[in-house]
Design a protein around this motif. Sequence first.
Motif, PDB file in Angstrom:
ATOM      1  N   ARG A 593       0.714 -41.875 -10.380  1.00 19.04           N
ATOM      2  CA  ARG A 593      -0.454 -42.674 -10.007  1.00 19.04           C
ATOM      3  C   ARG A 593      -0.040 -44.068  -9.531  1.00 19.04           C
ATOM      4  NH1 ARG A 593      -5.603 -41.577 -10.697  1.00 19.04           N
ATOM      5  NH2 ARG A 593      -5.097 -39.796 -12.050  1.00 19.04           N
ATOM      6  N   GLU A 594       1.128 -44.532 -10.025  1.00 16.45           N
ATOM      7  CA  GLU A 594       1.631 -45.858  -9.626  1.00 16.45           C
ATOM      8  C   GLU A 594       1.835 -45.975  -8.118  1.00 16.45           C
ATOM      9  OE1 GLU A 594       4.631 -48.022 -12.282  1.00 16.45           O
ATOM     10  OE2 GLU A 594       4.924 -45.894 -12.778  1.00 16.45           O
ATOM     11  N   LEU A 595       2.039 -44.838  -7.456  1.00 19.30           N
ATOM     12  CA  LEU A 595       2.278 -44.877  -6.020  1.00 19.30           C
ATOM     13  C   LEU A 595       1.118 -45.537  -5.280  1.00 19.30           C
ATOM     14  CD1 LEU A 595       4.687 -43.758  -4.314  1.00 19.30           C
ATOM     15  CD2 LEU A 595       3.176 -41.902  -3.642  1.00 19.30           C
ATOM     16  N   GLY A 596      -0.063 -45.462  -5.847  1.00 17.40           N
ATOM     17  CA  GLY A 596      -1.223 -46.084  -5.221  1.00 17.40           C
ATOM     18  C   GLY A 596      -1.147 -47.595  -5.170  1.00 17.40           C
ATOM     19  N   SER A 597      -0.206 -48.198  -5.916  1.00 18.62           N
ATOM     20  CA  SER A 597      -0.052 -49.658  -5.908  1.00 18.62           C
ATOM     21  C   SER A 597       0.767 -50.149  -4.713  1.00 18.62           C
ATOM     22  CB  SER A 597       0.638 -50.117  -7.207  1.00 18.62           C
ATOM     23  OG  SER A 597      -0.134 -49.760  -8.332  1.00 18.62           O
ATOM     24  N   LEU A 598       1.372 -49.231  -3.969  1.00 19.79           N
ATOM     25  CA  LEU A 598       2.210 -49.631  -2.819  1.00 19.79           C
ATOM     26  C   LEU A 598       1.313 -49.896  -1.617  1.00 19.79           C
ATOM     27  CD1 LEU A 598       5.142 -47.070  -3.254  1.00 19.79           C
ATOM     28  CD2 LEU A 598       4.798 -49.293  -4.359  1.00 19.79           C
ATOM     29  N   GLY A 617      -7.289 -40.612  -5.664  1.00 15.04           N
ATOM     30  CA  GLY A 617      -7.313 -42.045  -5.395  1.00 15.04           C
ATOM     31  C   GLY A 617      -6.005 -42.627  -4.913  1.00 15.04           C
ATOM     32  N   VAL A 618      -4.894 -41.901  -5.069  1.00 11.19           N
ATOM     33  CA  VAL A 618      -3.597 -42.434  -4.624  1.00 11.19           C
ATOM     34  C   VAL A 618      -3.566 -42.591  -3.111  1.00 11.19           C
ATOM     35  CG1 VAL A 618      -1.135 -41.932  -4.409  1.00 11.19           C
ATOM     36  CG2 VAL A 618      -2.269 -41.662  -6.606  1.00 11.19           C
ATOM     37  N   LEU A 622      -3.800 -46.227  -0.097  1.00 13.64           N
ATOM     38  CA  LEU A 622      -2.748 -46.621   0.858  1.00 13.64           C
ATOM     39  C   LEU A 622      -3.383 -46.959   2.209  1.00 13.64           C
ATOM     40  CD1 LEU A 622      -0.137 -43.870  -0.095  1.00 13.64           C
ATOM     41  CD2 LEU A 622      -0.375 -46.181  -1.049  1.00 13.64           C
ATOM     42  N   LYS A 623      -4.138 -48.042   2.250  1.00 14.00           N
ATOM     43  CA  LYS A 623      -4.935 -48.376   3.431  1.00 14.00           C
ATOM     44  C   LYS A 623      -4.091 -48.771   4.637  1.00 14.00           C
ATOM     45  CE  LYS A 623      -8.891 -47.797   1.338  1.00 14.00           C
ATOM     46  NZ  LYS A 623      -9.713 -46.596   1.652  1.00 14.00           N
ATOM     47  N   MET A 624      -2.838 -49.202   4.427  1.00 17.81           N
ATOM     48  CA  MET A 624      -1.982 -49.629   5.541  1.00 17.81           C
ATOM     49  C   MET A 624      -1.190 -48.469   6.136  1.00 17.81           C
ATOM     50  SD  MET A 624      -2.645 -52.809   5.777  1.00 17.81           S
ATOM     51  CE  MET A 624      -1.354 -53.391   6.869  1.00 17.81           C
ATOM     52  N   LEU A 625      -1.354 -47.275   5.569  1.00 17.23           N
ATOM     53  CA  LEU A 625      -0.540 -46.138   5.973  1.00 17.23           C
ATOM     54  C   LEU A 625      -0.763 -45.794   7.451  1.00 17.23           C
ATOM     55  CD1 LEU A 625       1.463 -44.569   4.228  1.00 17.23           C
ATOM     56  CD2 LEU A 625      -0.242 -42.758   4.030  1.00 17.23           C
ATOM     57  N   GLN A 626       0.347 -45.679   8.187  1.00 15.69           N
ATOM     58  CA  GLN A 626       0.300 -45.317   9.602  1.00 15.69           C
ATOM     59  C   GLN A 626       0.902 -43.940   9.857  1.00 15.69           C
ATOM     60  OE1 GLN A 626       2.447 -48.946  10.873  1.00 15.69           O
ATOM     61  NE2 GLN A 626       0.706 -49.359  12.203  1.00 15.69           N
ATOM     62  N   ASP A 636      -3.308 -28.155  -0.825  1.00 13.65           N
ATOM     63  CA  ASP A 636      -4.505 -27.694  -1.532  1.00 13.65           C
ATOM     64  C   ASP A 636      -5.629 -28.731  -1.438  1.00 13.65           C
ATOM     65  OD1 ASP A 636      -6.120 -26.068  -3.042  1.00 13.65           O
ATOM     66  OD2 ASP A 636      -5.271 -26.685  -4.968  1.00 13.65           O
ATOM     67  N   TRP A 637      -6.061 -29.001  -0.215  1.00 15.38           N
ATOM     68  CA  TRP A 637      -7.096 -30.013   0.004  1.00 15.38           C
ATOM     69  C   TRP A 637      -8.460 -29.461  -0.421  1.00 15.38           C
ATOM     70  CZ3 TRP A 637      -4.770 -34.389   0.932  1.00 15.38           C
ATOM     71  CH2 TRP A 637      -3.534 -34.377   1.599  1.00 15.38           C
ATOM     72  N   LYS A 638      -9.239 -30.314  -1.053  1.00 18.27           N
ATOM     73  CA  LYS A 638     -10.592 -29.924  -1.489  1.00 18.27           C
ATOM     74  C   LYS A 638     -11.582 -30.200  -0.361  1.00 18.27           C
ATOM     75  CE  LYS A 638     -14.026 -30.770  -5.106  1.00 18.27           C
ATOM     76  NZ  LYS A 638     -14.263 -29.329  -5.322  1.00 18.27           N
ATOM     77  N   VAL A 639     -12.205 -29.154   0.118  1.00 22.20           N
ATOM     78  CA  VAL A 639     -13.238 -29.260   1.158  1.00 22.20           C
ATOM     79  C   VAL A 639     -14.462 -28.506   0.646  1.00 22.20           C
ATOM     80  CG1 VAL A 639     -13.858 -28.784   3.543  1.00 22.20           C
ATOM     81  CG2 VAL A 639     -11.491 -29.386   2.974  1.00 22.20           C
ATOM     82  N   GLY A 640     -15.488 -29.218   0.282  1.00 17.11           N
ATOM     83  CA  GLY A 640     -16.656 -28.558  -0.300  1.00 17.11           C
ATOM     84  C   GLY A 640     -16.274 -27.869  -1.596  1.00 17.11           C
ATOM     85  N   GLU A 641     -16.530 -26.583  -1.637  1.00 17.35           N
ATOM     86  CA  GLU A 641     -16.197 -25.802  -2.833  1.00 17.35           C
ATOM     87  C   GLU A 641     -14.798 -25.207  -2.758  1.00 17.35           C
ATOM     88  OE1 GLU A 641     -18.152 -25.686  -5.479  1.00 17.35           O
ATOM     89  OE2 GLU A 641     -19.518 -27.024  -4.396  1.00 17.35           O
ATOM     90  N   SER A 642     -14.160 -25.375  -1.608  1.00 16.76           N
ATOM     91  CA  SER A 642     -12.821 -24.798  -1.411  1.00 16.76           C
ATOM     92  C   SER A 642     -11.748 -25.791  -1.848  1.00 16.76           C
ATOM     93  CB  SER A 642     -12.632 -24.440   0.065  1.00 16.76           C
ATOM     94  OG  SER A 642     -11.296 -24.080   0.326  1.00 16.76           O
ATOM     95  N   GLY A 643     -10.700 -25.302  -2.520  1.00 13.97           N
ATOM     96  CA  GLY A 643      -9.583 -26.138  -2.929  1.00 13.97           C
ATOM     97  C   GLY A 643      -9.826 -26.820  -4.250  1.00 13.97           C
ATOM     98  N   ASN A 644      -8.738 -27.159  -4.922  1.00 15.49           N
ATOM     99  CA  ASN A 644      -8.831 -27.758  -6.249  1.00 15.49           C
ATOM    100  C   ASN A 644      -8.165 -29.130  -6.327  1.00 15.49           C
ATOM    101  OD1 ASN A 644     -10.034 -25.369  -7.512  1.00 15.49           O
ATOM    102  ND2 ASN A 644      -8.023 -24.420  -7.142  1.00 15.49           N
ATOM    103  N   GLY A 645      -7.612 -29.601  -5.198  1.00 17.18           N
ATOM    104  CA  GLY A 645      -6.805 -30.819  -5.253  1.00 17.18           C
ATOM    105  C   GLY A 645      -7.508 -32.047  -4.711  1.00 17.18           C
ATOM    106  N   VAL A 646      -6.751 -32.814  -3.906  1.00 22.18           N
ATOM    107  CA  VAL A 646      -7.232 -34.080  -3.365  1.00 22.18           C
ATOM    108  C   VAL A 646      -8.361 -33.826  -2.380  1.00 22.18           C
ATOM    109  CG1 VAL A 646      -6.581 -36.175  -2.125  1.00 22.18           C
ATOM    110  CG2 VAL A 646      -4.953 -35.061  -3.660  1.00 22.18           C
TER     111      VAL A 646
END
Length: 909
Positions: A593-598, A617-618, A622-626, A636-646
């Motif tokens: 989770r600390e990665l979100g502080s970069l 939230g990680v 990372l708002k500056m990420l290019q 495993d991206w969560k889209v609606g009811e599909s996926g269990n992750g981010v």
Amino acid sequence: MEFVASIVDTAFRPLKDYFARTFGYVMSCADYIDALGHEVDELKSKRDDVKRMVDAAERQGMEATSQVKWWLECVARLEDAAARIHAEYQARLQLPPDQAPGLRATYRLSQRADETLAEAAGLKDKGDFHKVADELVQVRFEEMPSAPVVGMDEMLQELHACVRGGDVGVVGVYGMGGIGKTALLHKFNNDFLIGSQDINVVIYIQVGREFSLDDIQKVIGDRLGLSWENRTPKERAGVLYRVLTKMNFVLLLDDLWEPLNFRMLGIPVPKHNSKSKIIVATRMEDVCNRMDVRRKLKMERLPPMAAWELFCDKVGEHLVRAAPEIWRPARGVAMKCGGLPLALITVGRAMASKHTVKEWKHAITVLNIAPWQLLGMELDLLMPLKSSYDNLPSDKLRLCLLYCSLFPEDFIISKDWVIGYCIGEGFIDDLYTEMDEIYNKGHDLLGDLEIASLLEKGKDDEHISMHPMVRAMALWIASEFGTKETKWLVRAWVGLKEAPGAEKWNEAERICFMRNNIVELYETPNCPLLKTLMLQNNAGLKKLCDGFFQFMPSLRVLDLSHTSITELPSGISALVQLQYLDLYHTYIKSLPRELGSLVSLRFLLLSHMPLVMIPGGVIDSLKMLQVLYMDFSYGDWKVGESGNGVDFQELESLRRLKAIDITVQSVEALERLARSYRLAGTTRNLMIKACGGLTKIELPSSHLWKTMTNLKRVWIANCSNLAEVIIDGSEETDCPILDPCDFMRMGEVIECEQPALDSLQGIILQSLLKVKIVYRGGCVENLSSLFIWYCLGLEELITLSDGDQEAAANEDEQAAGTTSKVITPFPKLKELYLQGLPNLRALSSSACMLRFPSLKRLKIVDCPSLKRLKLVDAELKVIQCARDWFDGLEWDDDEVKASYEPLLDERYE
């Protein structure tokens, strides 16, 4: 009385003349001034006649005689004197009577006028010349100091062919400093030019960085016997041009740093079939290009045998007679010189007094770590090479060059690696809106360094390498000329089992321990100045101690790729300045989770790793990420009811994102990506993995790809229900075929829809048990590589759709014995790899043949059912396959088999 009168007249005549002249000087000043003016006008007329004759002679390649030059100089001085006398007299006339000069001043002025008049009359009498000019006296050839050269015979012959041939007037010889360009020109002058009967003059000029046009003109003029006194550069250029056009000349211009303007110098550029030649030698290829050089010869490194011969010559005969155990380290030392003659000479002389194995082994260590410590290196080698570094036009280029020295010696460096690091460090600013534009800027900078002979081309246009001695020079500069050896702590690919102690890190600004055998970093270093830390390719590195990053507040670039670390240490949140983090091909399964502080992070590389958990939230933090690379990684991206992750929305929140490689595991995530206009437009590499709901993919015209305008590669793997990959490029766009000039007419911009998947270059199909590739028409226009691995049900590479099969069958019935239908689904395909396809029987059905007009490399492994190899119009360079499989193929024509035989490469693993 007459006798007495004669004696009196003779005795008193000088006195009488004196009084008469004195009285005349006082009373008749105007008469003397007028007489002088008349005499000077006559002298000028004669001078003009003589100058016309001199100019006519010079146009014939002659030069004024010394007597004529002296006479013209005397006339010029007399004109000045007469002008001053006349000006003084005119000034007297302007004075009021009460301020008129006295008799003495009048006397002196008249006297000066009378004496100048007599001198003018004398010069006028001397102006009748029998001849005004002679043929030029010139030195035709000068022998240059020359030592025996090694390994240059081929270059000498090539240069000789250029000079003797009539096609090329200006020849350019270029290469890095110390490569032997000057030695080549000296040898060529002495062995090939001296004694040439059809060449009137050979002129060698060492130009250098501080050259001036005047200096070059003077050298040429001196060799031609010309005099430059009282002539402007333009006048000198005119004389040079007139003289050189009348003769066959060879001009050797050595050590050029800037292009020369031949027209301003007065050097005629040799025309077609002229025996005159100009040869320029420079470190920078760009100098040749900007001087319209028609033939460029690049000076390459000496081959190993020639390099060893030169090295032994400089070390001395005792090396040849030395014990065999010395030869191995001696060859290692010679190899460190990278075939650069100046390095071989410098290092060879430094080692001339070394007679033991330990001394030679120590030399290798010094060359690895601090080459400048070897005797003579700084002054004789590194300083000359530094001239190229100093000549670079910007600090940005200099920093890019220094950054390349972090990589191992003679390492093939990906340009994108360097560019990514430099962007992370801030060397390459992001004034451009698209990541491709930023990378293009980086490629341009690296190209400039190649042109300057400071970098070399790698295995292809996407890679570079750095000569060992250029790298030594760069590290010497980075260490403040050897005074701060740990400022850039570089121990790349030197077999380290442990990293240098933490105390050596204290003053470091850049550290590189890549490609070693380090297994653990157990100390917490304190390095407040550290900006770059490269630990990649330490395959055994499994652990960084907790708090490892605690005292690196300035760190901007961190590369941990190709290591065995399974987790990031606690305290990584301290890297608040970090902009580039590469975790490619590590064993990390969960991001902390600390990665979100970069919050400064711009590059995050997470590809090819078993990542299964990212805390919510990680990514959103990372708002500056290019740049975010996650192919063959988390999907495993969560889209609606599909996926269990981010939640997929976290990706969509990254407003600055310019490039993304992404893995998706569901149809819903794939559709969401396609609908997200900004994310789809920045997607470079797409991996569709373990997507059970996917049954069909249509290329390139499906709505799925319309928004993926920058997609370069599609990788589809382990999709158990995927049955068809359909090629259907027949859909017409809304843009008519136009002439280029039609795109702008009457101020109206014609907008044209970009073809779908126009940027797609690679397709990988892996472990798709049911898939077949169905052709409906059209093509995937720019695809250059197609890899198909372990698709067990694939029976033919391309299957015609039902409609095309029926049409092809009808054609065969109507025209029996005619050529089968030919299709071109991939017109620009260069690489085709087929592996682990047990049921593959043919590249296409019997009703059609596949045309591959651009195919260069074909790899076929473990395809036992494929018995025939029919390729139409392929321009193959390599076929990688097993010999027994190739020998078992059935051929319609033995000549075709014979043509493929030389292309066979059995090293296919």
